[in-house]
Design a protein around this motif. Structure first.
Motif, PDB file in Angstrom:
ATOM      1  N   GLY A 295      -5.356  13.724  19.570  1.00 52.07           N
ATOM      2  CA  GLY A 295      -6.472  12.786  19.514  1.00 52.07           C
ATOM      3  C   GLY A 295      -7.796  13.508  19.574  1.00 52.07           C
ATOM      4  O   GLY A 295      -7.869  14.702  19.887  1.00 52.07           O
ATOM      5  N   THR A 296      -8.846  12.772  19.301  1.00 49.28           N
ATOM      6  CA  THR A 296     -10.192  13.364  19.289  1.00 49.28           C
ATOM      7  C   THR A 296     -11.093  12.823  20.380  1.00 49.28           C
ATOM      8  O   THR A 296     -12.232  13.278  20.528  1.00 49.28           O
ATOM      9  N   THR A 297     -10.614  11.861  21.146  1.00 48.39           N
ATOM     10  CA  THR A 297     -11.359  11.346  22.292  1.00 48.39           C
ATOM     11  C   THR A 297     -10.393  11.160  23.447  1.00 48.39           C
ATOM     12  O   THR A 297      -9.221  10.840  23.247  1.00 48.39           O
ATOM     13  N   ALA A 298     -10.885  11.373  24.644  1.00 48.84           N
ATOM     14  CA  ALA A 298     -10.048  11.244  25.836  1.00 48.84           C
ATOM     15  C   ALA A 298     -10.400   9.959  26.569  1.00 48.84           C
ATOM     16  O   ALA A 298     -11.494   9.849  27.123  1.00 48.84           O
ATOM     17  N   PRO A 299      -9.505   8.964  26.583  1.00 48.56           N
ATOM     18  CA  PRO A 299      -9.768   7.774  27.378  1.00 48.56           C
ATOM     19  C   PRO A 299      -9.920   8.154  28.848  1.00 48.56           C
ATOM     20  O   PRO A 299      -9.389   9.172  29.303  1.00 48.56           O
ATOM     21  N   ARG A 300     -10.622   7.351  29.584  1.00 49.89           N
ATOM     22  CA  ARG A 300     -10.879   7.657  30.988  1.00 49.89           C
ATOM     23  C   ARG A 300      -9.599   7.589  31.809  1.00 49.89           C
ATOM     24  O   ARG A 300      -8.793   6.672  31.655  1.00 49.89           O
ATOM     25  N   ILE A 301      -9.400   8.581  32.663  1.00 46.92           N
ATOM     26  CA  ILE A 301      -8.246   8.604  33.555  1.00 46.92           C
ATOM     27  C   ILE A 301      -8.484   7.622  34.696  1.00 46.92           C
ATOM     28  O   ILE A 301      -9.525   7.655  35.359  1.00 46.92           O
ATOM     29  N   GLY A 302      -7.515   6.742  34.929  1.00 44.35           N
ATOM     30  CA  GLY A 302      -7.580   5.845  36.081  1.00 44.35           C
ATOM     31  C   GLY A 302      -6.577   6.316  37.121  1.00 44.35           C
ATOM     32  O   GLY A 302      -6.815   7.239  37.881  1.00 44.35           O
ATOM     33  N   THR A 303      -5.396   5.711  37.112  1.00 51.24           N
ATOM     34  CA  THR A 303      -4.354   6.126  38.047  1.00 51.24           C
ATOM     35  C   THR A 303      -3.502   7.252  37.478  1.00 51.24           C
ATOM     36  O   THR A 303      -2.579   7.721  38.121  1.00 51.24           O
ATOM     37  N   GLY A 304      -3.806   7.699  36.263  1.00 53.48           N
ATOM     38  CA  GLY A 304      -3.030   8.739  35.611  1.00 53.48           C
ATOM     39  C   GLY A 304      -2.328   8.193  34.385  1.00 53.48           C
ATOM     40  O   GLY A 304      -2.146   6.987  34.232  1.00 53.48           O
ATOM     41  N   TRP A 305      -1.944   9.083  33.482  1.00 51.33           N
ATOM     42  CA  TRP A 305      -1.205   8.691  32.285  1.00 51.33           C
ATOM     43  C   TRP A 305       0.222   9.180  32.432  1.00 51.33           C
ATOM     44  O   TRP A 305       0.460  10.353  32.734  1.00 51.33           O
ATOM     45  N   THR A 306       1.178   8.310  32.194  1.00 55.39           N
ATOM     46  CA  THR A 306       2.588   8.657  32.351  1.00 55.39           C
ATOM     47  C   THR A 306       3.098   9.483  31.170  1.00 55.39           C
ATOM     48  O   THR A 306       2.885   9.127  30.012  1.00 55.39           O
ATOM     49  N   LEU A 307       3.772  10.581  31.475  1.00 53.95           N
ATOM     50  CA  LEU A 307       4.450  11.402  30.480  1.00 53.95           C
ATOM     51  C   LEU A 307       5.905  10.973  30.387  1.00 53.95           C
ATOM     52  O   LEU A 307       6.553  10.726  31.418  1.00 53.95           O
ATOM     53  N   ARG A 308       6.430  10.898  29.169  1.00 55.40           N
ATOM     54  CA  ARG A 308       7.829  10.493  28.976  1.00 55.40           C
ATOM     55  C   ARG A 308       8.499  11.363  27.931  1.00 55.40           C
ATOM     56  O   ARG A 308       7.865  11.865  27.001  1.00 55.40           O
ATOM     57  N   ASN A 309       9.792  11.522  28.114  1.00 58.89           N
ATOM     58  CA  ASN A 309      10.665  12.084  27.098  1.00 58.89           C
ATOM     59  C   ASN A 309      11.628  10.959  26.702  1.00 58.89           C
ATOM     60  O   ASN A 309      12.603  10.691  27.396  1.00 58.89           O
ATOM     61  N   GLY A 310      11.308  10.261  25.626  1.00 62.36           N
ATOM     62  CA  GLY A 310      12.033   9.032  25.320  1.00 62.36           C
ATOM     63  C   GLY A 310      11.735   8.002  26.389  1.00 62.36           C
ATOM     64  O   GLY A 310      10.571   7.682  26.664  1.00 62.36           O
ATOM     65  N   ASP A 311      12.790   7.512  27.058  1.00 67.27           N
ATOM     66  CA  ASP A 311      12.609   6.544  28.135  1.00 67.27           C
ATOM     67  C   ASP A 311      12.593   7.207  29.511  1.00 67.27           C
ATOM     68  O   ASP A 311      12.483   6.525  30.531  1.00 67.27           O
ATOM     69  N   THR A 312      12.675   8.524  29.548  1.00 64.78           N
ATOM     70  CA  THR A 312      12.774   9.241  30.816  1.00 64.78           C
ATOM     71  C   THR A 312      11.404   9.668  31.316  1.00 64.78           C
ATOM     72  O   THR A 312      10.620  10.276  30.566  1.00 64.78           O
TER      73      THR A 312
END
Length: 365
Positions: A295-312
């Motif tokens: 991406g070219t813009t970073a949305p504001r971090i609130g409680t954090g962004w969840t990282l996933r590998n598929g559904d994990t």
């Protein structure tokens, strides 16, 4: 950063430099240790560019000091941290993670000793003063624990040496990284350390006595006119690029030093608080990593962004910013062991929708 209104109160303290900061055009504030800290002046990106090319003066008074003095000061300091202090020289600054009985991070301050039997613990944003007071009382130590009238002022950027030499003399150029020296200014003297919350180089001046704050600020700006000196502040883009961790954002009380990549500072041999718990948690199952996000813009971090590998679940992004120099979104993430290998591709859930995330080497690799 936008803000509709800021309601000041006595519990949110101004600093010895606040009047000058406002005259310099601060455009956003945050609160840190119940004290104002500038968050932006012209814009995040313009401040970032200037920091990398010139010199800035930062009001970081919010880095409050916990002073420990008296016959048992050394004993109390050693109880606080898993770091071995045996080889700490009198003029050194030591990064000292402080943990609780479960091995959780309470703070990641810098400790220094301005005088014999007197320590300053320059803290991140947490109520560490109360923890230290409680330990001193509970253990019956012969010490005084309090917050002194010390307000750090940082000078950061590639021209920092030149500016500081004009105010404190060329002797300041001889101060080595994470070392300090007491230098004279205006009939008094301050502890000056080569340190700071940026990767651009510079100094932190521990201003003892609020009345000296504005004279020092004015002297730095008068001396630095031809160096393009400006008021500044810790910059989100620059700190994430450089892997400068933020307590409360990138690590919290539920994290151990090992999870934060600070295991090399857990080498103490004394009976510090949390020793047994840390020994049992020395093989972390999650750890901080550098992560780039598409991406070219970073949305504001609130409680954090969840990282996933598929559904994990694979971790969480805790700080992020668009980097003009790297032309990507740079971020800090606490990543699960199964997914932290460099080159791993994950998905990340942002307020603007899912994006690709790429795991890089640990910041300390």
């Amino acid at each position: 950063m936008t803000m509709t209104q800021f309601a000041p109160a006595r519990r949110t303290r101004r600093t010895p430099f606040s009047d000058a900061v406002e005259a310099a055009g601060v455009s956003a504030y945050s609160v840190y240790n119940r004290m104002l800290i500038p968050a932006a002046f012209r814009s995040l990106e313009e401040d970032y560019r200037h920091l990398k090319s010139a010199v800035q003066v930062w009001d970081v008074s919010c880095e409050r000091q916990v002073e420990v003095s008296g016959p048992d000061a050394d004993r109390l300091i050693r109880l606080l941290t898993p770091r071995n202090l045996d080889r700490m020289a009198d003029d050194q600054c030591f990064y000292v993670p402080v943990v609780n009985a479960e091995g959780g991070m309470l703070n990641d301050p810098v400790a220094l000793r301005p005088d014999e039997d007197r320590w300053w613990i320059s803290i991140a944003d947490s109520d560490l003063l109360l923890w230290v007071m409680g330990l001193a009382t509970g253990r019956g130590f012969d010490v005084k624990v309090h917050e002194p009238d010390v307000s750090p002022l940082a000078v950061q950027g590639p021209k920092a040496d030149d500016l500081m030499a004009r105010v404190f003399g060329d002797v300041v150029r001889d101060v080595r990284f994470f070392r300090h020296k007491r230098l004279e200014f205006g009939g008094t003297s301050f502890v000056v350390a080569r340190s700071g919350y940026s990767k651009q180089g510079g100094f932190e001046i521990y201003v003892e006595g609020s009345e000296h704050g504005l004279p020092l600020w004015n002297a730095l700006f008068e001396a630095g006119k031809d160096l393009d000196v400006r008021a500044g502040c810790p910059n989100l883009i620059e700190r994430v690029e450089g892997g400068m961790l933020s307590y409360g954002n990138d690590m919290r009380i539920e994290n151990t030093p090992y999870e934060c990549g600070l295991g090399k500072f857990c080498n103490g041999t004394g009976d510090y608080i949390g020793k047994a718990a840390l020994a049992a948690k020395s093989n972390p199952q999650r750890q901080i990593r550098a992560v780039s996000v598409s991406g070219t813009t970073a949305p504001r971090i609130g409680t954090g962004w969840t990282l996933r590998n598929g559904d994990t679940f694979a971790g969480r992004i805790t700080s992020a910013a668009w980097s003009p120099d790297f032309e990507t979104i740079v971020s800090v993430g606490m990543v699960e062991a199964e997914f932290w290998a460099p080159g791993t591709t994950l998905s990340v859930e942002t307020p603007d929708g899912p994006r690709e995330a790429f795991i890089h080497e640990a910041f300390w690799a």
